[in-house]
Design an enzyme around this catalytic site. Structure first.
Site, PDB file in Angstrom:
ATOM      1  N   ARG A  39     -31.658 -41.108 -40.447  1.00  0.00           N
ATOM      2  CA  ARG A  39     -31.052 -40.681 -39.177  1.00  0.00           C
ATOM      3  C   ARG A  39     -30.084 -41.741 -38.636  1.00  0.00           C
ATOM      4  NH1 ARG A  39     -34.213 -36.626 -36.643  1.00  0.00           N
ATOM      5  NH2 ARG A  39     -32.643 -36.660 -35.040  1.00  0.00           N
ATOM      6  N   ARG A  43     -27.361 -40.131 -31.958  1.00  0.00           N
ATOM      7  CA  ARG A  43     -26.963 -40.402 -30.578  1.00  0.00           C
ATOM      8  C   ARG A  43     -27.040 -41.858 -30.148  1.00  0.00           C
ATOM      9  NH1 ARG A  43     -30.766 -36.043 -28.211  1.00  0.00           N
ATOM     10  NH2 ARG A  43     -31.790 -36.741 -30.090  1.00  0.00           N
ATOM     11  N   ARG A  52     -19.745 -35.779 -30.329  1.00  0.00           N
ATOM     12  CA  ARG A  52     -20.716 -34.744 -29.978  1.00  0.00           C
ATOM     13  C   ARG A  52     -20.451 -34.129 -28.600  1.00  0.00           C
ATOM     14  NH1 ARG A  52     -24.063 -31.803 -28.489  1.00  0.00           N
ATOM     15  NH2 ARG A  52     -26.298 -31.825 -28.928  1.00  0.00           N
ATOM     16  N   ASP A  88     -28.729 -30.828 -40.979  1.00  0.00           N
ATOM     17  CA  ASP A  88     -30.094 -30.860 -40.452  1.00  0.00           C
ATOM     18  C   ASP A  88     -30.992 -30.106 -41.412  1.00  0.00           C
ATOM     19  OD1 ASP A  88     -31.610 -31.767 -37.926  1.00  0.00           O
ATOM     20  OD2 ASP A  88     -32.405 -29.782 -38.365  1.00  0.00           O
ATOM     21  N   TYR A 164     -42.415 -25.782 -38.302  1.00  0.00           N
ATOM     22  CA  TYR A 164     -41.551 -25.363 -37.192  1.00  0.00           C
ATOM     23  C   TYR A 164     -41.468 -23.840 -37.102  1.00  0.00           C
ATOM     24  CZ  TYR A 164     -39.625 -30.057 -36.365  1.00  0.00           C
ATOM     25  OH  TYR A 164     -39.451 -31.371 -36.044  1.00  0.00           O
TER      26      TYR A 164
END
Ligand code: CP3
Length: 355
Positions: A39, A43, A52, A88, A164
């Site tokens: 990752r 952010r 973004r 992703d 998920y």
């Protein structure tokens, strides 16, 4: 310098980053361990946030030019020695008929909990359902050639995707998923079967498009005990390891919270096992030996430590990993939004000073 427990020879000459990573994954001699971070595009980087601001996360995943740009940020700004394609684990699900949103984590509007819902899950050819992923990889390979930096592709593992899809969102204990596992095991088995086909197709298509290494992320499988792991998770890892074009790209298997399943990770037969920070790296490296290389495993929050302390931890990890045939320096999980850029820089620089 290699110690008594070191099973490795050193490469005589300095290697370029592509050869260093590929050789470390396969257990061939290297000058020093390669370094990258899970990752690493995200952010915590102001440059990522700037890109973004203008687009949603899913738009960013589909926008070839912007996705290439954010993939290269940690390489060009921080000196990471591998690029992991910006995407992703949910992207391949876009073609399956499941309605999906990010808020910012994945949210499934109608969680899959019945045989009928699972039967409706399509397994399309990813080259048709999500062609942008492979276009991003092809552009990245051209961009990276001049930098001699390797390109990593990835997928979420079937169990983590199922977690998920059944739960509807991230969770600490995934009660709906476990309820399905214990009450309607055949429904979960069918779901994992379809997801395994999807993951194999997605990873092989990434290899075909230029991924030189692929990583399988099983972020949530650690919620299972060792016996359930062997029944539900190990067969999916084995099948994926067997069906990938491994001569073209080595396979890294990442499990979060998996200290109790290190031997079972090795049994699946990946080239590299990627370990979280709760795992005793020295013990895992001894178990891996000549069978697999190890990747990891600094606690991502340790990047808040002063640079000198990060360097000490890097040296300790390298020493601990010596009994394994190869070592890729990385975190034990991904960078977080509040990860200090200075900590990432210190981690990468410490690795480079090992040479
Ligand atoms: O830099 C890279 O590593 C490449 C890109 C990448 C992303 N997600 C981008 C992303 C990779 C390899 C992933 C993998 C991923 N995604 C995993 C497995 C690894 C892990 O962290 O355990 C999982 C479980 C996901 C699912 C997911 N996607 C979550 C839980 C979230 C929200 C988490 C968060 O950071 O808020 C996402 C969204 C996501 N994926 C972001 C990024 C950069 C943040 C999106 C944003 O910009 O708002």
């Amino acid at each position: 310098m290699p110690g008594a427990a070191d099973s490795r020879e050193r490469a005589a000459a300095p290697l370029d980053p592509t050869r260093r990573l590929l050789r470390a994954c396969r257990g061939e001699p290297v000058d020093r361990p390669p370094v990258w971070l899970m990752r690493q595009a995200g952010r915590y980087l102001p440059e990522y946030r700037r890109v973004r601001e203008r687009v949603s996360f899913l738009e960013l995943c589909r926008d070839v030019e912007r996705a290439v740009e954010v993939t290269l940020q940690p390489v060009d700004l921080l000196g990471s020695e591998a690029a992991i394609v910006f995407s992703d684990i949910f992207v391949p699900l876009l073609g399956t008929g499941v309605a999906l949103d990010f808020a910012p984590g994945p949210v499934i509007a109608e969680p899959l909990r019945s045989a009928e819902q699972v039967a409706r899950l399509r397994v399309p050819d990813p080259r048709e359902s999500v062609p942008f992923v492979f276009e991003i990889l092809r552009v990245l390979r051209r961009e990276l050639e001049g930098r001699a930096v390797p390109l990593i592709g990835f997928a979420g593992a079937p169990f983590t995707l199922a977690a998920y899809l059944v739960e509807g969102r991230g969770s600490r204990s995934f009660p709906a998923l476990k309820r399905l596992l214990y009450r309607e095991p055949e429904v979960l088995r069918e779901l994992l079967g379809r997801l395994t086909d999807l993951v194999v197709a997605h990873l092989n298509a990434q290899i075909e498009a230029g991924a030189q290494v692929v990583q399988l992320f099983d972020t949530w499988a650690g919620i299972l005990g060792p016996a359930e792991w062997r029944e539900w998770v190990l067969p999916t890892h084995r099948e994926i390891a067997a069906k990938l074009d491994r001569s073209a790209a080595p396979l890294i298997l990442y499990v979060n919270d998996g200290a109790h399943v290190v031997d079972a990770m090795l049994e699946a037969g990946p080239d590299v096992i990627s370990l979280d920070w709760r795992v005793d790296l020295a013990d895992a490296a001894r178990r891996a030996g000549r069978r697999a290389s190890v990747q990891g495993n600094l606690d991502p929050l340790a990047l808040h430590a002063p640079p000198a302390q990060i360097e000490t931890r890097v040296r300790e990890m390298v020493r601990a990993a010596a009994p394994a045939r190869g070592h890729v320096l990385n975190l034990g999980h991904g960078c977080l939004p509040d990860t200090p850029v200075e900590g990432v820089r210190a981690f990468i620089q410490a690795a480079k000073r090992l040479g």
